[in-house]
Design a protein around this motif. Structure first.
Motif, PDB file in Angstrom:
ATOM      1  N   UNK A 121       0.639  14.421   8.586  1.00  0.00           N
ATOM      2  CA  UNK A 121       1.470  15.405   8.297  1.00  0.00           C
ATOM      3  C   UNK A 121       3.161  15.133   8.192  1.00  0.00           C
ATOM      4  N   UNK A 122       3.713  15.580   7.193  1.00  0.00           N
ATOM      5  CA  UNK A 122       5.054  15.441   6.934  1.00  0.00           C
ATOM      6  C   UNK A 122       5.367  14.036   6.310  1.00  0.00           C
ATOM      7  N   UNK A 123       4.329  13.120   5.936  1.00  0.00           N
ATOM      8  CA  UNK A 123       4.588  11.848   5.478  1.00  0.00           C
ATOM      9  C   UNK A 123       5.369  11.934   4.180  1.00  0.00           C
ATOM     10  N   UNK A 124       4.959  12.664   3.137  1.00  0.00           N
ATOM     11  CA  UNK A 124       5.691  12.748   1.984  1.00  0.00           C
ATOM     12  C   UNK A 124       7.369  13.088   2.217  1.00  0.00           C
ATOM     13  N   UNK A 125       7.423  13.951   3.268  1.00  0.00           N
ATOM     14  CA  UNK A 125       8.803  14.452   3.260  1.00  0.00           C
ATOM     15  C   UNK A 125       9.559  13.176   3.897  1.00  0.00           C
ATOM     16  N   UNK A 126       9.019  12.636   4.900  1.00  0.00           N
ATOM     17  CA  UNK A 126       9.626  11.227   5.556  1.00  0.00           C
ATOM     18  C   UNK A 126       9.719  10.257   4.470  1.00  0.00           C
ATOM     19  N   UNK A 127       9.073  10.163   3.641  1.00  0.00           N
ATOM     20  CA  UNK A 127       9.205   8.950   2.353  1.00  0.00           C
ATOM     21  C   UNK A 127      10.493   9.520   1.589  1.00  0.00           C
ATOM     22  N   UNK A 128      10.628  10.628   1.586  1.00  0.00           N
ATOM     23  CA  UNK A 128      11.695  11.250   0.626  1.00  0.00           C
ATOM     24  C   UNK A 128      12.920  11.016   1.317  1.00  0.00           C
ATOM     25  N   UNK A 129      13.023  11.379   2.493  1.00  0.00           N
ATOM     26  CA  UNK A 129      14.098  11.110   3.181  1.00  0.00           C
ATOM     27  C   UNK A 129      14.787   9.615   3.412  1.00  0.00           C
ATOM     28  N   UNK A 130      13.798   8.794   3.664  1.00  0.00           N
ATOM     29  CA  UNK A 130      14.173   7.403   4.037  1.00  0.00           C
ATOM     30  C   UNK A 130      14.457   6.866   2.440  1.00  0.00           C
ATOM     31  N   UNK A 131      13.865   7.345   1.490  1.00  0.00           N
ATOM     32  CA  UNK A 131      14.081   6.663   0.065  1.00  0.00           C
ATOM     33  C   UNK A 131      15.462   6.882  -0.445  1.00  0.00           C
ATOM     34  N   UNK A 132      15.992   8.239   0.077  1.00  0.00           N
ATOM     35  CA  UNK A 132      17.378   8.724  -0.376  1.00  0.00           C
ATOM     36  C   UNK A 132      18.451   8.131   0.340  1.00  0.00           C
ATOM     37  N   UNK A 133      18.140   8.019   1.697  1.00  0.00           N
ATOM     38  CA  UNK A 133      19.055   7.255   2.698  1.00  0.00           C
ATOM     39  C   UNK A 133      19.252   5.883   2.032  1.00  0.00           C
ATOM     40  N   UNK A 134      18.362   5.076   1.778  1.00  0.00           N
ATOM     41  CA  UNK A 134      18.581   3.874   1.352  1.00  0.00           C
ATOM     42  C   UNK A 134      19.093   3.798   0.005  1.00  0.00           C
ATOM     43  N   UNK A 135      18.781   4.606  -0.952  1.00  0.00           N
ATOM     44  CA  UNK A 135      19.376   4.790  -2.245  1.00  0.00           C
ATOM     45  C   UNK A 135      20.704   4.998  -2.196  1.00  0.00           C
ATOM     46  N   UNK A 136      21.172   5.653  -1.206  1.00  0.00           N
ATOM     47  CA  UNK A 136      22.717   5.986  -1.184  1.00  0.00           C
ATOM     48  C   UNK A 136      23.473   4.811  -0.839  1.00  0.00           C
ATOM     49  N   UNK A 137      22.898   4.027  -0.009  1.00  0.00           N
ATOM     50  CA  UNK A 137      23.557   2.723   0.629  1.00  0.00           C
ATOM     51  C   UNK A 137      23.458   1.459  -0.558  1.00  0.00           C
ATOM     52  N   UNK A 138      22.339   1.369  -1.331  1.00  0.00           N
ATOM     53  CA  UNK A 138      22.327   0.141  -2.067  1.00  0.00           C
ATOM     54  C   UNK A 138      21.981   0.518  -3.530  1.00  0.00           C
ATOM     55  N   UNK A 139      21.814   1.637  -4.014  1.00  0.00           N
ATOM     56  CA  UNK A 139      21.851   2.073  -5.476  1.00  0.00           C
ATOM     57  C   UNK A 139      20.704   1.435  -5.963  1.00  0.00           C
ATOM     58  N   UNK A 140      19.656   0.774  -5.182  1.00  0.00           N
ATOM     59  CA  UNK A 140      18.549  -0.110  -5.555  1.00  0.00           C
ATOM     60  C   UNK A 140      17.439   0.700  -5.555  1.00  0.00           C
ATOM     61  N   UNK A 159      11.214   2.818   2.176  1.00  0.00           N
ATOM     62  CA  UNK A 159      10.592   4.139   2.550  1.00  0.00           C
ATOM     63  C   UNK A 159       8.943   3.926   2.896  1.00  0.00           C
ATOM     64  N   UNK A 160       8.449   3.093   2.095  1.00  0.00           N
ATOM     65  CA  UNK A 160       6.966   2.888   1.986  1.00  0.00           C
ATOM     66  C   UNK A 160       6.821   2.191   3.356  1.00  0.00           C
ATOM     67  N   UNK A 161       7.656   1.167   3.783  1.00  0.00           N
ATOM     68  CA  UNK A 161       7.586   0.831   5.253  1.00  0.00           C
ATOM     69  C   UNK A 161       7.518   1.591   6.560  1.00  0.00           C
ATOM     70  N   UNK A 162       8.819   2.494   6.090  1.00  0.00           N
ATOM     71  CA  UNK A 162       9.007   3.434   7.148  1.00  0.00           C
ATOM     72  C   UNK A 162       7.995   4.416   7.298  1.00  0.00           C
ATOM     73  N   UNK A 163       7.521   4.832   6.311  1.00  0.00           N
ATOM     74  CA  UNK A 163       6.442   5.906   6.194  1.00  0.00           C
ATOM     75  C   UNK A 163       5.068   5.630   6.980  1.00  0.00           C
ATOM     76  N   UNK A 164       4.717   4.244   6.675  1.00  0.00           N
ATOM     77  CA  UNK A 164       3.549   3.595   7.270  1.00  0.00           C
ATOM     78  C   UNK A 164       3.757   3.466   8.907  1.00  0.00           C
ATOM     79  N   UNK A 165       5.020   3.477   9.222  1.00  0.00           N
ATOM     80  CA  UNK A 165       5.204   3.404  10.737  1.00  0.00           C
ATOM     81  C   UNK A 165       5.156   4.908  11.214  1.00  0.00           C
ATOM     82  N   UNK A 166       5.818   5.678  10.448  1.00  0.00           N
ATOM     83  CA  UNK A 166       5.740   7.274  10.939  1.00  0.00           C
ATOM     84  C   UNK A 166       4.352   7.696  11.060  1.00  0.00           C
ATOM     85  N   UNK A 167       3.481   7.475  10.080  1.00  0.00           N
ATOM     86  CA  UNK A 167       2.239   8.299  10.233  1.00  0.00           C
ATOM     87  C   UNK A 167       1.086   7.283  11.176  1.00  0.00           C
TER      88      UNK A 167
END
Length: 282
Positions: free
Chosen positions: A245-264, A272-280
């Motif tokens: 529950x909420x995994x897709x939203x967690x992925x979205x937030x973690x992706x954008x937060x890292x993309x802002x910092x790295x532009x990668x 985001x994949x790693x942090x979402x696996x920890x979340x679920x």
């Protein structure tokens, strides 16, 4: 850090979450294990995921004048999200009922309530966009509001991230404004109006409309593609799922937060994949 500010426009729901041995079929009654309220809505969930990464957030959503609103405002505060841009509207706050089975999979019914009444005239305020790097939008509010906000973002050079969920046909007027698209496998198939399970081809086709596309496939991994490049595949982590529950939203937030910092793009997907696996699995 104001240079990392994200404007999150989206839904805010009172989630009633039910744990059950199984999700009932039509006509079936199941004795559940327990229930509890949760802060929900795709907008709020994504804002929370960003907040945990120390990203400044302008969260735009709506609450009604009911008892649910008190809980929702308090939960936003508990997650360090300001209600400064939260619009109070006469009517019922949004809510959802989610039923989760023993495998952590779930089904839900969403009632948007006053989320569908977010006014369109608020997005011309320059102060709202000050030091903003991204606009995050989803499909749980009116598409017309998303389009208006996206146009205002484009005027100011703000990048636009669309999580096109729940699944629906997207207006081309919105598509052409989006910089990064996130969908799951069902949403991808519906957008392209196909039933194929060749998700690399789907990602490649979607990247002709949006320059960067991500398709999440649950435990089957992630496919992603940039415009005029070959699609790539990333394997999912093997974890015991407690709740998706909420995994897709967690992925979205973690992706954008890292993309802002790295532009990668690729690195942000991996994080985001790693942090979402920890979340679920937590």
């Amino acid at each position: 850090m104001s240079s990392k500010t994200v404007l999150v426009l989206g839904s805010l729901h009172y989630d009633l979450y039910i744990e059950s041995s199984k999700i009932p079929e039509i006509g079936e009654t199941v004795l559940g294990k327990k229930w509890y309220p949760k802060l929900g809505g795709k907008g709020a969930n994504q804002a929370v995921a960003l907040s945990k990464e120390k990203i400044d957030i302008n969260f735009i959503s709506a609450v009604g004048n009911d008892d649910f609103s008190k809980y929702l405002i308090q939960e936003l505060e508990n997650n360090n999200i300001s209600d400064k841009h939260l619009i109070k509207i006469n009517g019922n706050s949004g809510m959802s009922i989610a039923i989760s089975n023993e495998s952590g999979n779930y089904s839900a019914v969403v009632i948007s309530g006053v989320n569908y009444k977010i006014p369109e005239n608020i997005f011309s305020n320059d102060n709202l966009w000050k030091d903003c790097s991204f606009l995050m939008i989803q499909n749980e509010i009116k598409e017309e509001i998303n389009i208006i906000a996206a146009k205002e973002a484009k005027k100011r050079g703000v990048r636009i991230f669309l999580n096109a969920a729940p699944a629906k046909k997207i207006n081309n007027n919105l598509f052409e404004l989006v910089d990064i698209l996130l969908v799951n496998e069902i949403e991808s198939q519906q957008l392209l109006e196909i039933s194929s399970d060749n998700f690399k081809e789907q990602a490649k086709k979607l990247s002709t409309f949006v320059s960067k596309t991500i398709i999440t496939l649950g435990d089957k991994g992630i496919v992603f593609c940039e415009k005029n490049k070959k699609p790539n595949y990333l394997q999912a982590y093997s974890v015991k799922v407690k709740s998706a529950h909420g995994a897709g939203d967690h992925f979205a937030g973690k992706f954008v937060s890292n993309f802002i910092k790295t532009n990668n793009f690729e690195d942000s997907i991996k994080i985001a994949n790693k942090k979402t696996s920890e979340f679920i699995s937590s």
